[in-house]
Design an enzyme around this catalytic site. Structure first.
Site, mmCIF file in Angstrom:
data_model
loop_
_atom_site.group_PDB
_atom_site.id
_atom_site.type_symbol
_atom_site.label_atom_id
_atom_site.label_comp_id
_atom_site.label_asym_id
_atom_site.label_seq_id
_atom_site.Cartn_x
_atom_site.Cartn_y
_atom_site.Cartn_z
ATOM 1 N N PHE A 9 3.044 -0.800 5.452
ATOM 2 C CA PHE A 9 4.287 -1.570 5.497
ATOM 3 C C PHE A 9 5.463 -0.675 5.855
ATOM 4 O O PHE A 9 5.557 0.470 5.379
ATOM 5 C CB PHE A 9 4.605 -2.181 4.118
ATOM 6 C CG PHE A 9 3.694 -3.280 3.695
ATOM 7 C CD1 PHE A 9 4.066 -4.613 3.840
ATOM 8 C CD2 PHE A 9 2.454 -2.992 3.135
ATOM 9 C CE1 PHE A 9 3.215 -5.626 3.424
ATOM 10 C CE2 PHE A 9 1.599 -4.002 2.727
ATOM 11 C CZ PHE A 9 1.978 -5.327 2.870
ATOM 12 N N ASP A 10 6.379 -1.204 6.643
ATOM 13 C CA ASP A 10 7.726 -0.672 6.640
ATOM 14 C C ASP A 10 8.372 -1.134 5.338
ATOM 15 O O ASP A 10 7.984 -2.166 4.777
ATOM 16 C CB ASP A 10 8.524 -1.206 7.830
ATOM 17 C CG ASP A 10 9.960 -0.752 7.783
ATOM 18 O OD1 ASP A 10 10.202 0.464 7.697
ATOM 19 O OD2 ASP A 10 10.844 -1.626 7.821
#
Length: 225
Positions: A9-10
């Site tokens: 994930f960002d």
């Protein structure tokens, strides 16, 4: 490590409300200006990251804010330039994040963050996500900022992640979807801003993290078929 399934994930923009944090930080100094100056700031942040890939993220935040104030003709005092770095630990996590990450972990996925920030910042933020994170790759660690590919390649090399057991989830088209596509990493675009750019860059598109586990499973299933 070959049997492990990874969801990367960002963080800021995907899990944490980056826009709210930046706009409120600007409002603390220049009341009523945060919403107006947000996109100006956004452009400057990417510019600073490209110019100075080794700069710590706190420095990027400060320099981008200086340039934003300059463009707007606002008087930014030297010690106020650090307001964004000083408040980032308190930027709000999107309300569905804790439940969505918890459900994803329960389905057997490990979670990693590939983030354009410093290690101390992500450490402060992780404790507020509401679910454990297995590992983190920061800009400070790799010496560059996405969309440079270094976050992805460092993660792949360190954990032996393969395309049939890895899905990247992120909000930013520029910082995440474009490099993930270039590297052929299966990807879910969290299009929180109803961005009108070509959605075919992603394997799936969601407006937020609701329904994340089913979507990640489906994208992974197609990658393995």
């Amino acid at each position: 490590m070959g049997g492990i399934r990874w969801a990367t994930f960002d963080c800021f923009g995907t899990l944490v409300d980056w826009r709210h944090g930046i706009a409120n930080g600007i409002d603390l100094l220049f009341p009523g200006q945060g919403g107006t100056l947000l996109e100006v700031y956004n452009g400057h942040e990417a510019e600073v990251q490209t110019e100075s890939p080794g700069m710590r993220y706190r420095g990027v935040l400060a320099e981008a804010l200086r340039r934003t104030a300059r463009d707007a003709g606002l008087d930014l005092r030297a010690d106020d330039a650090h307001v964004l770095g000083d408040t980032i630990a308190y930027w709000p996590v999107f309300p569905e994040v804790a439940a969505s990450l918890t459900e994803l972990r329960a389905a057997g996925w490990r979670i990693a963050l590939l983030t354009n920030c410093d290690q101390d910042i992500i450490g402060e933020t992780q404790r507020r996500l509401g679910a454990p994170v297995d590992t983190v790759v920061t800009a400070e660690m790799v010496g560059s900022y996405k969309p440079n590919h270094n976050h992805f390649t460092r993660f792949e090399e360190a954990f032996g992640a393969t395309r049939d057991r890895w899905v990247h989830v992120a909000q930013s088209y520029f910082h995440d979807m474009e490099p993930a596509k270039a590297l052929d990493v299966p990807r879910v675009w969290i299009n929180r801003q109803a961005d009108g750019r070509d959605p075919s860059i992603a394997d799936a598109v969601l407006p937020d993290l609701h329904g994340l586990t089913a979507t990640v499973e489906a994208v992974n299933g197609r990658a393995r078929s």
